[in-house]
Design an enzyme around this catalytic site. Structure first.
Site, PDB file in Angstrom:
ATOM      1  N   SER A 107     -15.041 -20.948   8.974  1.00  0.00           N
ATOM      2  CA  SER A 107     -16.499 -20.750   9.037  1.00  0.00           C
ATOM      3  C   SER A 107     -16.881 -19.762  10.137  1.00  0.00           C
ATOM      4  CB  SER A 107     -17.158 -22.106   9.335  1.00  0.00           C
ATOM      5  OG  SER A 107     -18.495 -21.933   9.737  1.00  0.00           O
ATOM      6  N   THR A 156     -21.815 -16.981   2.273  1.00  0.00           N
ATOM      7  CA  THR A 156     -22.653 -18.159   1.973  1.00  0.00           C
ATOM      8  C   THR A 156     -24.097 -17.709   1.814  1.00  0.00           C
ATOM      9  OG1 THR A 156     -21.127 -19.626   3.102  1.00  0.00           O
ATOM     10  CG2 THR A 156     -23.374 -20.434   2.826  1.00  0.00           C
ATOM     11  N   LYS A 253     -20.947 -18.009  -2.177  1.00  0.00           N
ATOM     12  CA  LYS A 253     -20.937 -19.482  -2.120  1.00  0.00           C
ATOM     13  C   LYS A 253     -22.361 -20.019  -1.994  1.00  0.00           C
ATOM     14  CE  LYS A 253     -19.160 -23.315   0.677  1.00  0.00           C
ATOM     15  NZ  LYS A 253     -20.334 -23.737   1.466  1.00  0.00           N
ATOM     16  N   HIS A 277     -24.139 -26.917  -0.955  1.00  0.00           N
ATOM     17  CA  HIS A 277     -23.801 -27.070   0.463  1.00  0.00           C
ATOM     18  C   HIS A 277     -23.523 -28.544   0.789  1.00  0.00           C
ATOM     19  CE1 HIS A 277     -24.011 -24.138   3.928  1.00  0.00           C
ATOM     20  NE2 HIS A 277     -23.774 -25.242   4.600  1.00  0.00           N
TER      21      HIS A 277
HETATM   22  C1  FNR Z   1     -20.491 -27.655   5.687  1.00  0.00           C
HETATM   23  N1  FNR Z   1     -20.637 -26.591   4.806  1.00  0.00           N
HETATM   24  C2  FNR Z   1     -20.582 -25.300   5.286  1.00  0.00           C
HETATM   25  N2  FNR Z   1     -20.647 -24.252   4.409  1.00  0.00           N
HETATM   26  C3  FNR Z   1     -20.549 -22.982   4.863  1.00  0.00           C
HETATM   27  O1  FNR Z   1     -20.578 -22.044   4.047  1.00  0.00           O
HETATM   28  N3  FNR Z   1     -20.401 -22.735   6.209  1.00  0.00           N
HETATM   29  C4  FNR Z   1     -20.362 -23.720   7.131  1.00  0.00           C
HETATM   30  O2  FNR Z   1     -20.216 -23.470   8.333  1.00  0.00           O
HETATM   31  C5  FNR Z   1     -20.481 -25.058   6.665  1.00  0.00           C
HETATM   32  N4  FNR Z   1     -20.468 -26.113   7.539  1.00  0.00           N
HETATM   33  C6  FNR Z   1     -20.420 -27.405   7.077  1.00  0.00           C
HETATM   34  C7  FNR Z   1     -20.271 -28.461   7.967  1.00  0.00           C
HETATM   35  C8  FNR Z   1     -20.132 -29.761   7.477  1.00  0.00           C
HETATM   36  C9  FNR Z   1     -19.919 -30.878   8.435  1.00  0.00           C
HETATM   37  C10 FNR Z   1     -20.178 -30.015   6.098  1.00  0.00           C
HETATM   38  C11 FNR Z   1     -20.009 -31.407   5.547  1.00  0.00           C
HETATM   39  C12 FNR Z   1     -20.369 -28.974   5.202  1.00  0.00           C
HETATM   40  C13 FNR Z   1     -20.621 -26.840   3.350  1.00  0.00           C
HETATM   41  C14 FNR Z   1     -19.175 -26.927   2.839  1.00  0.00           C
HETATM   42  O3  FNR Z   1     -18.541 -25.678   2.926  1.00  0.00           O
HETATM   43  C15 FNR Z   1     -19.096 -27.417   1.374  1.00  0.00           C
HETATM   44  O4  FNR Z   1     -19.965 -26.642   0.585  1.00  0.00           O
HETATM   45  C16 FNR Z   1     -19.452 -28.903   1.244  1.00  0.00           C
HETATM   46  O5  FNR Z   1     -18.872 -29.640   2.296  1.00  0.00           O
HETATM   47  C17 FNR Z   1     -18.948 -29.442  -0.093  1.00  0.00           C
HETATM   48  O6  FNR Z   1     -19.292 -30.771  -0.252  1.00  0.00           O
HETATM   49  P1  FNR Z   1     -18.313 -32.013   0.103  1.00  0.00           P
HETATM   50  O7  FNR Z   1     -16.919 -31.642  -0.373  1.00  0.00           O
HETATM   51  O8  FNR Z   1     -18.356 -32.162   1.579  1.00  0.00           O
HETATM   52  O9  FNR Z   1     -18.927 -33.147  -0.615  1.00  0.00           O
END
Ligand code: FNR
Length: 379
Positions: A107, A156, A253, A277
């Site tokens: 990330s 994203t 994304k 997300h």
């Molecule tokens: C995220 N997600 C996320 N997405 C992204 O593009 N950049 C980021 O920095 C983050 N940070 C982030 C932190 C936390 C704690 C979570 C739970 C999620 C979203 C992540 O990439 C993804 O889309 C989701 O987590 C998918 O859902 P599930 O698998 O957690 O249910």
């Protein structure tokens, strides 16, 4: 880890080992968490079709993603502040992914920097970009990802502003943690393993950003800068700009609508992730799995469609593949493993899902990932 048999076990261990604010940061969704819950509930509603007396002795989970051979249809999603769940968390997660033969996505909001991760792993990883108002910073980040030989850029597109997570406000979440707050002191005393790991870690701030702000080394300034940098003016033209700077594979994304998916195809991106997300942005949006088939139908094979949102098992991966996804990203499932036990915990999470997928394929009479389609769903 031997008593850990499912992702929920890792979640419970994560909850015990990591301070409340950081567990809450992972576990929560935005607002009333309707979309967070829908992601799980709608996956569970899809029932799989049991088949018998098929020779399933040669099952193979291998597949490809954007032309890259991978050992199972799984990718570790970008997760901000991974290094606050476990010291050097991003390095641990990337190593576990590479050992399992699947991609890891770093990330923008990681604790370890792009360079730190690149110096401590064997193979290229993917980099996720948040486009910030400071376009010079974005360009520099892309150049750093190129220099680190990242093999795909995940742009994203669903975070022009931030959905509120009540838990983060109530827990006073900050990076680094506010050590002197009374509630936190009590919490940290009961989590000595976590504290020791974080203190050993290379960074306790946003590693990709700290170096960019030499005038603002204190963390309140860095966090303030990040908060002021979400760009509400972001639009499709910016994707063209990114394409002009990034020479490699590009994945958008956060696609969640058929019209947006059609626009995404026009950008020439190589892949898209159908995602809300993880229920952390638009609360009230439908589940990710419910929009997936419509998007797949609309765009066919023009752009590779990946999926995330609610995957907690190999059965869930099977469901998403049956609905048309080429591979799945997982977020919380592996972060629970990271908080529970670093690299070994992430490896455990991946292994649990792989074993579940293998057995599920067998019980559905399937030998290869490419054979999975709508026929595995029981009507
Ligand atoms: C995220 N997600 C996320 N997405 C992204 O593009 N950049 C980021 O920095 C983050 N940070 C982030 C932190 C936390 C704690 C979570 C739970 C999620 C979203 C992540 O990439 C993804 O889309 C989701 O987590 C998918 O859902 P599930 O698998 O957690 O249910």
């Amino acid at each position: 880890m031997k008593d850990i048999t499912c992702i929920e076990d890792l979640r419970q261990l994560h909850k015990r080992r990591v301070p409340r604010a950081f567990f809450g940061y992972v576990d929560a969704g935005s607002y009333a968490e309707e979309t967070l819950r829908a992601n799980r509930e709608d996956l569970q509603k899809i029932k799989l079709r049991q088949r018998i007396l098929v020779d399933i002795s040669k099952r193979d989970l291998g597949t490809t993603v954007l032309g890259e051979t991978i050992k199972l249809p799984l990718i570790l999603a970008p997760i901000g502040s991974g290094g606050m769940q476990y010291g050097d968390g991003e390095i641990h997660a990337c190593r576990a992914a590479q050992a399992a033969g699947i991609p890891y996505t770093l990330s923008t909001m990681s604790i370890c920097s792009i360079e730190d991760v690149a110096a401590n792993v064997d193979k290229p990883f993917w980099f996720q970009l948040y486009v910030m108002k400071d376009r010079g910073f974005c360009k520099a980040l892309i150049e750093r990802a190129i220099a680190a030989k990242c093999s795909a850029l995940v742009l994203t597109v669903d975070l022009q502003l931030l959905g509120q997570r009540h838990a983060d406000i109530k827990n006073g979440l900050s990076v680094p943690p506010q050590l002197l707050k009374f509630n936190n002191i009590v919490d940290f005393i009961t989590k000595p393993g976590w504290v020791a790991g974080i203190l050993r870690g290379k960074s306790r701030t946003f590693g990709n950003i700290a170096g960019h702000l030499p005038h603002a080394q204190d963390l309140a300034s860095i966090s303030g800068w990040v908060a002021s940098q979400f760009d509400t003016s972001l639009n499709w033209k910016d994707v063209e700009w990114i394409r002009s700077i990034w020479p490699g594979k590009l994945i958008l994304k956060g696609i969640h609508d058929v019209e947006d998916a059609r626009e995404a195809v026009k950008t020439g991106a190589h892949g898209m992730v159908v995602s809300n997300h993880g229920g952390r942005q638009l609360d009230g949006a439908p589940s990710s799995i419910s929009v997936l088939p419509k998007i797949v139908d609309a765009i066919g094979t023009q752009t590779e469609v990946l999926f995330d949102g609610g995957i907690r098992s190999g059965q869930d991966v099977m469901r998403a593949l049956a609905r048309g996804a080429k591979s799945c990203m997982i977020g919380r499932s592996y972060i629970y493993g990271l908080g529970a036990g670093g690299e070994a915990g992430v490896a455990k999470a991946i292994d649990i899902i792989a074993q579940e997928l293998s057995v599920t394929m067998g019980l559905c009479g399937i030998n290869k990932i490419s054979e999975i389609g709508p026929q595995v769903i029981a009507e």
